[in-house]
Design a protein around this motif. Structure first.
Motif, PDB file in Angstrom:
ATOM      1  N   THR A 189     -72.825  59.802  -3.420  1.00 25.57           N
ATOM      2  CA  THR A 189     -72.375  58.611  -4.135  1.00 25.57           C
ATOM      3  C   THR A 189     -70.930  58.817  -4.570  1.00 25.57           C
ATOM      4  O   THR A 189     -70.616  59.782  -5.270  1.00 25.57           O
ATOM      5  N   VAL A 190     -70.049  57.918  -4.149  1.00 21.35           N
ATOM      6  CA  VAL A 190     -68.619  58.029  -4.446  1.00 21.35           C
ATOM      7  C   VAL A 190     -68.056  56.643  -4.764  1.00 21.35           C
ATOM      8  O   VAL A 190     -68.672  55.625  -4.466  1.00 21.35           O
ATOM      9  N   SER A 191     -66.877  56.635  -5.363  1.00 19.00           N
ATOM     10  CA  SER A 191     -66.160  55.385  -5.602  1.00 19.00           C
ATOM     11  C   SER A 191     -65.095  55.217  -4.531  1.00 19.00           C
ATOM     12  O   SER A 191     -64.333  56.149  -4.258  1.00 19.00           O
ATOM     13  N   VAL A 192     -65.039  54.025  -3.936  1.00 16.79           N
ATOM     14  CA  VAL A 192     -64.125  53.758  -2.825  1.00 16.79           C
ATOM     15  C   VAL A 192     -63.174  52.626  -3.217  1.00 16.79           C
ATOM     16  O   VAL A 192     -63.595  51.623  -3.807  1.00 16.79           O
ATOM     17  N   PRO A 193     -61.878  52.754  -2.884  1.00 16.36           N
ATOM     18  CA  PRO A 193     -60.907  51.701  -3.216  1.00 16.36           C
ATOM     19  C   PRO A 193     -61.212  50.389  -2.502  1.00 16.36           C
ATOM     20  O   PRO A 193     -61.742  50.382  -1.387  1.00 16.36           O
ATOM     21  N   LEU A 194     -60.850  49.286  -3.159  1.00 13.36           N
ATOM     22  CA  LEU A 194     -60.987  47.951  -2.591  1.00 13.36           C
ATOM     23  C   LEU A 194     -59.612  47.416  -2.212  1.00 13.36           C
ATOM     24  O   LEU A 194     -58.640  47.598  -2.952  1.00 13.36           O
ATOM     25  N   SER A 195     -59.529  46.740  -1.070  1.00 14.99           N
ATOM     26  CA  SER A 195     -58.269  46.169  -0.612  1.00 14.99           C
ATOM     27  C   SER A 195     -58.474  44.679  -0.321  1.00 14.99           C
ATOM     28  O   SER A 195     -59.336  44.313   0.481  1.00 14.99           O
ATOM     29  N   VAL A 196     -57.703  43.832  -0.994  1.00 14.68           N
ATOM     30  CA  VAL A 196     -57.789  42.384  -0.792  1.00 14.68           C
ATOM     31  C   VAL A 196     -56.838  41.981   0.330  1.00 14.68           C
ATOM     32  O   VAL A 196     -55.653  42.315   0.300  1.00 14.68           O
ATOM     33  N   THR A 197     -57.355  41.283   1.340  1.00 12.11           N
ATOM     34  CA  THR A 197     -56.546  40.865   2.483  1.00 12.11           C
ATOM     35  C   THR A 197     -56.576  39.345   2.640  1.00 12.11           C
ATOM     36  O   THR A 197     -57.467  38.675   2.119  1.00 12.11           O
ATOM     37  N   GLY A 198     -55.611  38.817   3.382  1.00 12.79           N
ATOM     38  CA  GLY A 198     -55.571  37.390   3.654  1.00 12.79           C
ATOM     39  C   GLY A 198     -54.821  36.619   2.579  1.00 12.79           C
ATOM     40  O   GLY A 198     -54.420  37.161   1.545  1.00 12.79           O
ATOM     41  N   THR A 199     -54.646  35.324   2.833  1.00 14.21           N
ATOM     42  CA  THR A 199     -53.934  34.432   1.915  1.00 14.21           C
ATOM     43  C   THR A 199     -54.872  33.332   1.462  1.00 14.21           C
ATOM     44  O   THR A 199     -55.410  32.591   2.286  1.00 14.21           O
ATOM     45  N   ALA A 200     -55.070  33.252   0.143  1.00 14.38           N
ATOM     46  CA  ALA A 200     -55.954  32.219  -0.403  1.00 14.38           C
ATOM     47  C   ALA A 200     -55.324  30.841  -0.240  1.00 14.38           C
ATOM     48  O   ALA A 200     -54.146  30.712   0.118  1.00 14.38           O
ATOM     49  N   ALA A 201     -56.106  29.800  -0.505  1.00  8.61           N
ATOM     50  CA  ALA A 201     -55.624  28.416  -0.366  1.00  8.61           C
ATOM     51  C   ALA A 201     -54.383  28.190  -1.219  1.00  8.61           C
ATOM     52  O   ALA A 201     -54.179  28.858  -2.239  1.00  8.61           O
ATOM     53  N   ALA A 202     -53.559  27.251  -0.805  1.00 10.60           N
ATOM     54  CA  ALA A 202     -52.324  26.952  -1.522  1.00 10.60           C
ATOM     55  C   ALA A 202     -52.618  26.557  -2.969  1.00 10.60           C
ATOM     56  O   ALA A 202     -53.622  25.901  -3.261  1.00 10.60           O
TER      57      ALA A 202
END
Length: 204
Positions: free
Chosen positions: A103-116
């Motif tokens: 059990t480990v903690s893993v980084p999160l990466s947000v990708t893409g462009t949300a709506a205008a």
């Protein structure tokens, strides 16, 4: 997840004085424990260990070539750094075996462009998972491509690789898509002005 090989030595001296001497020699005091075995006191090469963590993350699998003994597989459990000088003071290592799940903690990466006209708020930077020790993902990606304001993404909605299971609370808010605060303030301000104007008209 990368696997890094490090030459290490066993330590027979303990205490603050011994730890300082170890660090002066360009090494880091460490303890390896797990699987019910007695803790092993080791010294890690400081430069090589710091590079391994910097390039591969704290979840990199370390192959420890222990002098005079067989190699051991380990994960970095905790890293204690000096609060002012920022060098590594001590490391705790967790003994693992091939095929074993951890059990480990893993980084999160947000990708893409949300709506205008939206604002993307990442509420947590990492999430806890269970995975095979030698197949820990370096990071987990969350796509917000064209996502509309008002959308909330929870830990349960994060896509996981095969063989990986979520250990964090599934309802943990991970990403929150909102309208920019400036627009809301501007609208509120306009309403307040109109209301004040109405009061002045009534008084006159």
């Amino acid at each position: 997840m990368s696997e890094v090989r490090l030459p290490v030595e066993t330590r027979s001296e303990f205490g603050k004085g011994a730890a300082r001497r170890t660090r002066r020699a360009g090494k880091i005091p460490a303890v390896l424990y797990g699987h019910g075995s007695d803790p092993k006191h080791l010294s890690l090469p400081a430069v090589e260990f710091a590079r391994a963590v910097r390039e591969n993350g704290q979840n990199a699998v370390l192959t420890l070539d222990v002098a005079g003994s067989k190699s051991e597989l380990a994960l970095t459990k905790t890293i204690a750094s000096h609060p002012i000088k920022n060098y590594i003071e001590h490391v705790d290592l967790l003994l693992v075996k091939r095929g074993e799940k951890v059990t480990v903690s893993v980084p999160l990466s947000v990708t893409g462009t949300a709506a205008a006209g939206t604002l993307v708020n990442q509420e947590v930077m990492e999430v806890e998972i269970e995975a095979e020790a030698l197949h820990i993902p370096e990071q987990l990606e969350i796509s917000v491509e064209e996502v509309e304001a008002g959308t909330q993404i929870t830990a349960a909605e994060v896509a996981l690789p095969r063989g990986v299971t979520l250990q964090a609370d599934p309802e943990t808010l991970v990403v929150n898509i909102t309208e920019p605060a400036g627009e809301m303030t501007e609208e509120g301000g306009e309403g307040e002005t109109a209301e004040e104007g109405g009061e002045e008209s009534a008084e006159s």
